[in-house]
Design an enzyme around this catalytic site. Structure first.
Site, PDB file in Angstrom:
ATOM      1  NE  ARG A  69      17.114  24.641 -13.351  1.00 27.49           N
ATOM      2  CZ  ARG A  69      16.728  25.055 -14.541  1.00 27.49           C
ATOM      3  NH1 ARG A  69      16.204  26.250 -14.698  1.00 27.49           N
ATOM      4  NH2 ARG A  69      16.847  24.283 -15.608  1.00 27.49           N
ATOM      5  N   GLY A  71      14.219  29.784 -14.520  1.00 29.77           N
ATOM      6  CA  GLY A  71      14.957  29.561 -15.754  1.00 29.77           C
ATOM      7  C   GLY A  71      14.287  28.566 -16.687  1.00 29.77           C
ATOM      8  CE1 TYR A  75      24.126  16.616 -20.439  1.00 25.71           C
ATOM      9  CE2 TYR A  75      25.977  18.114 -20.086  1.00 25.71           C
ATOM     10  CZ  TYR A  75      25.480  16.825 -20.208  1.00 25.71           C
ATOM     11  OH  TYR A  75      26.326  15.747 -20.097  1.00 25.71           O
ATOM     12  CB  ALA A 149      23.568  27.487 -16.536  1.00 29.28           C
ATOM     13  CB  ILE A 150      22.847  31.554 -12.659  1.00 30.25           C
ATOM     14  CG1 ILE A 150      24.375  31.689 -12.554  1.00 30.25           C
ATOM     15  CG2 ILE A 150      22.189  31.988 -11.341  1.00 30.25           C
ATOM     16  CD1 ILE A 150      24.859  33.108 -12.373  1.00 30.25           C
ATOM     17  CB  SER A 164      26.183  24.242 -13.754  1.00 27.60           C
ATOM     18  OG  SER A 164      25.451  24.841 -14.814  1.00 27.60           O
ATOM     19  CB  CYS A 180      19.289  29.510 -20.903  1.00 27.94           C
ATOM     20  SG  CYS A 180      20.164  28.670 -19.563  1.00 27.94           S
TER      21      CYS A 180
END
Length: 218
Positions: A69, A71, A75, A149-150, A164, A180
């Site tokens: 993914r 990024g 966590y 987070a994405i 998330s 990140c």
């Protein structure tokens, strides 16, 4: 049609990746519906395609999973709602940037149902909340914490992975990484903000706000 799946308990990360891989293939082939999968993982760190080794500050604390993914380090763990979005971006405009913005807007709309103002920041992925009750940053700006987070991946224009939202995770578990890649800001959760929100509350809000954001159906 978008199928919604909610899995109780804790889902193994590699098992989730294998399931997403198979489902994304089926969506691309036209043999399965799009899907939003809601789940929780056991404590772990994931490394996206832009992860920097120095941002893994405690590599032995939890399992570390390399993933494709986008990024950096993230966590996942109990008390965090993971929403994997397996959607056909090809039929939704083929605009990856717009799709990521839709994910951000979806999180912000979900937070609004709990009277939390989520914001996005140029150059910082994810959704943030200002913390005026905390000491200001060294430059005098208001403190900010990350609440969501994405990170996505596309294959044949089908997305997987997703986002998330921190509902009530152990925030100390974030200490083993630079989340990140951003060291100057912290992390928070809905419960940390003083809201008695449950995972079920968040699930209801995610479903209620989804259609208002993802209006264009395939």
């Amino acid at each position: 049609m978008v199928e919604w799946i909610t899995t109780p308990g804790l889902t193994d990360y590699r098992d989730a990746e294998a399931w997403m891989d198979a489902r994304a293939t089926a969506i691309a082939a036209g043999t399965a519906d799009e899907c939003v999968w809601l789940l929780e993982h056991p404590p772990l760190y994931t490394a996206g395609t832009s992860a920097k080794p120095e941002d893994l500050t405690d590599p032995h604390r939890f399992p570390v999973h390399e993933t494709r993914r986008g990024g950096q380090y993230t966590y996942h763990g109990p008390g965090q709602r993971v929403a994997y979005t397996l959607l056909d971006v090809g039929k939704r405009g083929r605009d990856v940037r717009a799709f990521v913005q839709q994910l951000e807007t979806w999180v912000i709309a979900t937070l609004e149902t709990f009277n939390v103002t989520g914001e996005i920041r140029e150059g910082r992925v994810g959704v943030w909340v200002t913390r005026p009750e905390k000491p200001p940053q060294p430059n005098g700006s208001t403190a900010e914490d990350k609440i969501a987070a994405i990170g996505i991946r596309l294959r044949k224009w089908v997305s997987f992975h997703g986002l998330s939202i921190n509902v009530e995770p152990d925030l100390s578990h974030f200490d083993g990484i630079v989340p990140c890649g951003i060291a100057e800001h912290g992390v928070t959760s809905l419960v940390d903000l003083g809201l008695p929100v449950t995972m079920e509350d968040v699930d209801v809000a995610l479903r209620q706000t989804f259609d208002t954001v993802f209006e264009k159906q395939p």
